[in-house]
Design a protein around this motif. Structure first.
Motif, PDB file in Angstrom:
ATOM      1  N   ASP A   4       0.955   3.894  -2.955  1.00 28.38           N
ATOM      2  CA  ASP A   4       0.805   5.349  -2.641  1.00 28.38           C
ATOM      3  C   ASP A   4       2.118   6.417  -3.047  1.00 28.38           C
ATOM      4  O   ASP A   4       1.614   7.468  -3.752  1.00 28.38           O
ATOM      5  CB  ASP A   4       0.822   5.661  -1.372  1.00 28.38           C
ATOM      6  N   ARG A   5       3.053   5.859  -2.967  1.00 31.90           N
ATOM      7  CA  ARG A   5       4.372   6.417  -3.583  1.00 31.90           C
ATOM      8  C   ARG A   5       4.259   6.722  -5.047  1.00 31.90           C
ATOM      9  O   ARG A   5       4.792   7.732  -5.585  1.00 31.90           O
ATOM     10  CB  ARG A   5       5.556   5.664  -2.868  1.00 31.90           C
ATOM     11  N   ARG A   6       3.561   5.531  -5.668  1.00 30.50           N
ATOM     12  CA  ARG A   6       3.823   5.919  -7.009  1.00 30.50           C
ATOM     13  C   ARG A   6       2.805   6.409  -7.600  1.00 30.50           C
ATOM     14  O   ARG A   6       2.341   6.654  -8.615  1.00 30.50           O
ATOM     15  CB  ARG A   6       4.029   4.406  -7.490  1.00 30.50           C
ATOM     16  N   GLY A   7       1.713   6.833  -6.803  1.00 36.49           N
ATOM     17  CA  GLY A   7       0.428   7.484  -7.389  1.00 36.49           C
ATOM     18  C   GLY A   7      -0.656   6.641  -7.869  1.00 36.49           C
ATOM     19  O   GLY A   7      -1.398   7.105  -8.624  1.00 36.49           O
ATOM     20  N   ASP A  64       0.835  -1.346  -0.044  1.00 39.18           N
ATOM     21  CA  ASP A  64      -0.167   0.061   0.070  1.00 39.18           C
ATOM     22  C   ASP A  64       0.893   1.324  -0.023  1.00 39.18           C
ATOM     23  O   ASP A  64       0.681   2.105  -0.669  1.00 39.18           O
ATOM     24  CB  ASP A  64      -0.898   0.143   1.236  1.00 39.18           C
ATOM     25  N   THR A  65       1.885   1.218   0.796  1.00 40.22           N
ATOM     26  CA  THR A  65       2.913   2.395   0.649  1.00 40.22           C
ATOM     27  C   THR A  65       3.485   2.657  -0.574  1.00 40.22           C
ATOM     28  O   THR A  65       3.562   3.655  -0.916  1.00 40.22           O
ATOM     29  CB  THR A  65       4.049   2.335   1.994  1.00 40.22           C
ATOM     30  N   GLU A  66       3.988   1.395  -1.136  1.00 39.46           N
ATOM     31  CA  GLU A  66       4.693   1.796  -2.441  1.00 39.46           C
ATOM     32  C   GLU A  66       3.741   2.232  -3.426  1.00 39.46           C
ATOM     33  O   GLU A  66       3.991   2.949  -4.325  1.00 39.46           O
ATOM     34  CB  GLU A  66       5.119   0.413  -2.863  1.00 39.46           C
TER      35      GLU A  66
END
Length: 74
Positions: free
Chosen positions: A39-42, A35-37
């Motif tokens: 979110d980071r990639r949009g 989920d964090t990754e």
């Protein structure tokens, strides 16, 4: 004798429960990392696949069993 067997089963059951809890915790951690990754990639998560599977398989596809039977019949 039965008391030792019960203790052994109880110990094994506790061990299995601990392993299961550890696996669930690890899966939760992996889910958070993904989920964090994302979110980071949009990337927006919609819960639907980007490319849905085709509605029908092509009519010329046959199962392996059908092909084998057809081979021996002809």
């Amino acid at each position: 004798m039965k008391h030792q067997r019960d203790e052994k089963q109880g110990s094994r059951q506790q061990h299995n429960m601990q392993v299961s809890e550890d696996h669930l915790q690890l899966l939760g951690t992996i889910h958070e990392m993904i989920d964090t990754e994302l979110d980071r990639r949009g990337v927006v998560q919609t819960g639907r696949p980007e490319h849905p599977p085709p509605e029908k398989a092509s009519p010329c596809r046959h199962s392996l069993w059908h092909s084998i039977v057809k081979f021996f019949i002809n």
